[in-house]
Motif scaffolding. Structure first.
Motif, PDB file in Angstrom:
ATOM      1  N   ARG A  97      34.260 -37.795 -21.353  1.00 55.38           N
ATOM      2  CA  ARG A  97      34.887 -39.094 -21.567  1.00 55.38           C
ATOM      3  C   ARG A  97      35.442 -39.670 -20.271  1.00 55.38           C
ATOM      4  N   VAL A  98      35.183 -40.944 -20.055  1.00 56.31           N
ATOM      5  CA  VAL A  98      35.788 -41.671 -18.946  1.00 56.31           C
ATOM      6  C   VAL A  98      37.167 -42.115 -19.426  1.00 56.31           C
ATOM      7  N   PRO A  99      38.227 -41.793 -18.678  1.00 57.13           N
ATOM      8  CA  PRO A  99      39.577 -42.163 -19.121  1.00 57.13           C
ATOM      9  C   PRO A  99      39.707 -43.666 -19.368  1.00 57.13           C
ATOM     10  N   ALA A 100      40.512 -44.005 -20.356  1.00 60.10           N
ATOM     11  CA  ALA A 100      40.720 -45.413 -20.717  1.00 60.10           C
ATOM     12  C   ALA A 100      41.252 -46.212 -19.534  1.00 60.10           C
ATOM     13  N   SER A 101      42.112 -45.593 -18.717  1.00 62.25           N
ATOM     14  CA  SER A 101      42.668 -46.311 -17.564  1.00 62.25           C
ATOM     15  C   SER A 101      41.577 -46.695 -16.571  1.00 62.25           C
ATOM     16  N   VAL A 102      40.553 -45.844 -16.421  1.00 59.91           N
ATOM     17  CA  VAL A 102      39.441 -46.147 -15.517  1.00 59.91           C
ATOM     18  C   VAL A 102      38.585 -47.263 -16.113  1.00 59.91           C
ATOM     19  N   ARG A 103      38.321 -47.188 -17.425  1.00 64.30           N
ATOM     20  CA  ARG A 103      37.562 -48.257 -18.093  1.00 64.30           C
ATOM     21  C   ARG A 103      38.278 -49.608 -17.954  1.00 64.30           C
ATOM     22  N   GLU A 104      39.597 -49.589 -18.133  1.00 61.54           N
ATOM     23  CA  GLU A 104      40.369 -50.836 -18.021  1.00 61.54           C
ATOM     24  C   GLU A 104      40.313 -51.388 -16.607  1.00 61.54           C
ATOM     25  N   ALA A 105      40.435 -50.509 -15.594  1.00 62.17           N
ATOM     26  CA  ALA A 105      40.356 -50.959 -14.216  1.00 62.17           C
ATOM     27  C   ALA A 105      38.985 -51.555 -13.913  1.00 62.17           C
ATOM     28  N   TYR A 106      37.934 -50.922 -14.439  1.00 57.36           N
ATOM     29  CA  TYR A 106      36.571 -51.431 -14.258  1.00 57.36           C
ATOM     30  C   TYR A 106      36.442 -52.827 -14.872  1.00 57.36           C
TER      31      TYR A 106
END
Length: 110
Positions: A97-106
């Protein structure tokens, strides 16, 4: 009279309620499907399809119709997010899983 509407998002695979559910669409033999999955379930879905997608030929990309809710934006290609994260100093694993914080930053960067 007051009315309160409550929306409950449920992962179609696990049956669990979560705020992180996204709607994903896919097609097989000309039949379109739609499924609501939390990030962990979506990663499972991508892992299961991975060997087939890697050998398949792309025929184009379909456009979603209507306005998609914010949570649908989580459907961005995980590999692309991982590459972007590494190039921008985020610590992400090669799998899982890609962390939610990384997805949000993307999402904010794009």
């Amino acid at each position: 009279m007051a009315r309160k509407v409550v929306t409950i998002y449920t992962d179609d695979l696990t049956g669990e309620d979560t705020d992180e559910v996204s709607t994903h669409t896919f097609s097989i033999d000309g039949v379109n499907y739609e499924i609501d999955l939390a990030p962990d379930s979506f990663d499972q879905f991508l892992s299961a399809l991975g060997p087939f997608v890697n050998k398949a030929r792309k025929t184009g990309r379909t456009q979603r119709s209507g306005s998609a809710p914010k949570r649908d934006r989580q459907t961005a290609d995980t590999a692309r997010i991982r590459q972007w994260a590494k190039e921008n100093g985020f610590d992400v694993n090669e799998r899982g899983r890609v962390p939610a914080s990384v997805r949000e930053a993307y999402e904010q960067a794009h």
